[in-house]
Design an enzyme around this catalytic site. Structure first.
Site, mmCIF file in Angstrom:
data_model
loop_
_atom_site.group_PDB
_atom_site.id
_atom_site.type_symbol
_atom_site.label_atom_id
_atom_site.label_comp_id
_atom_site.label_asym_id
_atom_site.label_seq_id
_atom_site.Cartn_x
_atom_site.Cartn_y
_atom_site.Cartn_z
ATOM 1 N N GLY A 257 0.780 -1.236 0.000
ATOM 2 C CA GLY A 257 0.000 0.000 0.000
ATOM 3 C C GLY A 257 0.812 1.287 0.000
ATOM 4 O O GLY A 257 1.789 1.440 -0.746
ATOM 5 N N TYR B 16 -9.732 11.910 10.829
ATOM 6 C CA TYR B 16 -10.644 11.663 11.954
ATOM 7 C C TYR B 16 -9.884 11.531 13.280
ATOM 8 O O TYR B 16 -10.486 11.281 14.314
ATOM 9 C CB TYR B 16 -11.613 10.506 11.686
ATOM 10 C CG TYR B 16 -11.025 9.138 11.371
ATOM 11 C CD1 TYR B 16 -10.276 8.423 12.307
ATOM 12 C CD2 TYR B 16 -11.292 8.530 10.147
ATOM 13 C CE1 TYR B 16 -9.786 7.162 12.028
ATOM 14 C CE2 TYR B 16 -10.797 7.271 9.844
ATOM 15 C CZ TYR B 16 -10.035 6.588 10.789
ATOM 16 O OH TYR B 16 -9.553 5.341 10.504
HETATM 17 P P1 NAP Z 1 -2.282 -1.484 4.096
HETATM 18 O O1 NAP Z 1 -1.721 -1.748 2.749
HETATM 19 O O2 NAP Z 1 -3.272 -2.458 4.673
HETATM 20 O O3 NAP Z 1 -1.053 -1.307 5.103
HETATM 21 C C1 NAP Z 1 -1.032 -1.658 6.420
HETATM 22 C C2 NAP Z 1 0.319 -2.292 6.710
HETATM 23 O O4 NAP Z 1 0.453 -2.458 8.118
HETATM 24 C C3 NAP Z 1 0.496 -3.660 6.065
HETATM 25 O O5 NAP Z 1 1.724 -3.682 5.366
HETATM 26 C C4 NAP Z 1 0.546 -4.630 7.250
HETATM 27 O O6 NAP Z 1 1.458 -5.702 6.974
HETATM 28 C C5 NAP Z 1 1.064 -3.714 8.358
HETATM 29 N N1 NAP Z 1 0.685 -4.194 9.689
HETATM 30 C C6 NAP Z 1 -0.559 -4.479 10.141
HETATM 31 N N2 NAP Z 1 -0.497 -4.930 11.403
HETATM 32 C C7 NAP Z 1 0.824 -4.913 11.758
HETATM 33 C C8 NAP Z 1 1.531 -5.269 12.932
HETATM 34 N N3 NAP Z 1 0.892 -5.728 14.028
HETATM 35 N N4 NAP Z 1 2.885 -5.121 12.952
HETATM 36 C C9 NAP Z 1 3.526 -4.648 11.860
HETATM 37 N N5 NAP Z 1 2.907 -4.299 10.729
HETATM 38 C C10 NAP Z 1 1.578 -4.444 10.673
HETATM 39 O O7 NAP Z 1 -3.007 -0.057 4.186
HETATM 40 P P2 NAP Z 1 -2.659 1.414 3.608
HETATM 41 O O8 NAP Z 1 -3.904 1.946 3.015
HETATM 42 O O9 NAP Z 1 -1.409 1.384 2.813
HETATM 43 O O10 NAP Z 1 -2.424 2.224 4.975
HETATM 44 C C11 NAP Z 1 -1.168 2.723 5.368
HETATM 45 C C12 NAP Z 1 -1.358 3.810 6.414
HETATM 46 O O11 NAP Z 1 -2.087 4.913 5.856
HETATM 47 C C13 NAP Z 1 -2.146 3.395 7.651
HETATM 48 O O12 NAP Z 1 -1.590 4.020 8.796
HETATM 49 C C14 NAP Z 1 -3.534 3.955 7.399
HETATM 50 O O13 NAP Z 1 -4.265 4.182 8.587
HETATM 51 C C15 NAP Z 1 -3.168 5.256 6.698
HETATM 52 N N6 NAP Z 1 -4.239 5.843 5.901
HETATM 53 C C16 NAP Z 1 -4.606 5.291 4.714
HETATM 54 C C17 NAP Z 1 -5.589 5.897 3.943
HETATM 55 C C18 NAP Z 1 -5.972 5.355 2.593
HETATM 56 O O14 NAP Z 1 -6.851 5.927 1.958
HETATM 57 N N7 NAP Z 1 -5.362 4.301 2.104
HETATM 58 C C19 NAP Z 1 -6.227 7.054 4.410
HETATM 59 C C20 NAP Z 1 -5.847 7.592 5.647
HETATM 60 C C21 NAP Z 1 -4.832 6.981 6.373
HETATM 61 P P3 NAP Z 1 1.327 -7.187 7.631
HETATM 62 O O15 NAP Z 1 -0.067 -7.645 7.438
HETATM 63 O O16 NAP Z 1 2.368 -7.990 6.883
HETATM 64 O O17 NAP Z 1 1.708 -7.051 9.070
#
Ligand code: NAP
Length: 288
Positions: free
Chosen positions: A26, A155
């Protein structure tokens, strides 16, 4: 389009080593790719080592940079310390730490078990303070400081229904960001946050708006500029905040959401629905 291009000068991150939690997928992966293009070494970490190894290989091929994949559950302090030690042994030092890992899912709050609530808060808040504490102590002890960048959401300050554990945890991360920006500035450690609006990613988006929900509640409609974010736009901002160009930016949270949260907040923004003909009519009525 300029916003899909890299923005910083060549070599803007040369010689720096940056750790990204959740860096194999992501947004973490996209930011990491741009850090590599700007000359940084990268450490990507999450729970799934196979995913990390695959991403590391692809990223090295795509950019010619160096990527170290290390498995780590950010909820476990000892695992976080090990990542920091292994990354330091490998690259010599760490200059930037991007707290990006998160977990989240939608549910009416009364349907959540306390364990489900714990899971999200543990990954987002405990994970971020584990990493921040372990990294901060090392930077201070070694007198070799660096930069923290934390990914929150808008949020964190508005709150939101249906992802309440995430809202609580992100609010905590924002408080951590602002608190340490002041307390640790004396050690030359800067701490900032980014609050992204909707940026399509596979993992998070499929979990948050599964099946027909994505069609029904198109995120795009909530954004005044009428589109989702491009990953490069976020990567540009993250690279700037990681770089020495932002040396005077400390303790801020920068929103990159096309105006999404303000659209929801402004009391009369619903008047966007009023057509030009209706405005003509209203104007005539006022003149009478
Ligand atoms: P994503 O691809 O689901 O990324 C989440 C990552 O966190 C995954 O690589 C996952 O890898 C890792 N993770 C989850 N639990 C973990 C743990 N216990 N220890 C270590 N790593 C862990 O989602 P994304 O959309 O790219 O989000 C990235 C960030 O952006 C997040 O903080 C999210 O809240 C923020 N965000 C995203 C959006 C959006 O529109 N996409 C909007 C606002 C904020 P594993 O499963 O391998 O652990």
């Amino acid at each position: 389009m300029k916003y899909t291009e890299g923005m910083l000068k060549e070599d803007a991150l040369k010689g720096k080593t940056i750790v990204i939690t959740g860096g194999g997928t992501g947004l973490g992966r996209s930011m990491g790719k741009y850090f590599l293009e700007l000359g940084a070494n990268l450490v990507i970490t999450s729970r799934k080592l196979d995913v990390l190894k695959e991403s590391a290989k692809e990223l090295e091929e795509e950019t010619g940079g160096k990527v170290l994949p290390l498995s780590c559950d950010v909820r476990e302090y000892e695992q976080v310390e090990k990542v920091i030690n292994d990354a330091t042994d490998h690259f010599g030092k760490i200059d930037g730490f991007l707290n990006n890992a998160a977990g989240n899912f939608i549910s009416p709050t009364e349907r959540l078990s306390h364990r489900a609530f714990d899971t999200v808060v543990d990954i987002v808040l405990r994970g971020t303070y584990n990493c921040t504490l372990a990294m901060g102590k090392k930077w201070i002890d070694d007198e070799n400081p660096g930069v923290f960048l934390n990914i929150v959401t808008t949020y964190a300050w508005t709150g939101t229904g249906y992802t309440v554990p995430s809202a609580c945890a992100k609010a905590g991360v924002l408080a951590l960001t602002r608190s340490l920006a002041v307390e640790w500035a004396k050690y030359n450690i800067r701490t900032n946050a980014i609050a992204p609006g909707p940026f399509p990613t596979k993992g998070a988006w499929e979990r948050l708006l599964p099946g027909d929900l994505a069609e029904k509640f198109s995120m795009k409609n909530k954004v005044p500029v009428g589109r989702h974010g491009e990953h490069q736009e976020l990567a540009n901002l993250a690279a700037y905040l990681m770089s020495d160009y932002s040396a005077y930016v400390n303790g801020d949270v920068i929103t990159i959401d096309g105006g999404e949260w303000l659209k929801g907040a402004g009391q009369f923004n619903m008047l966007e629905e009023v057509t030009p003909e209706m405005w003509d009519m209203l104007e005539q009525m006022r003149k009478k």
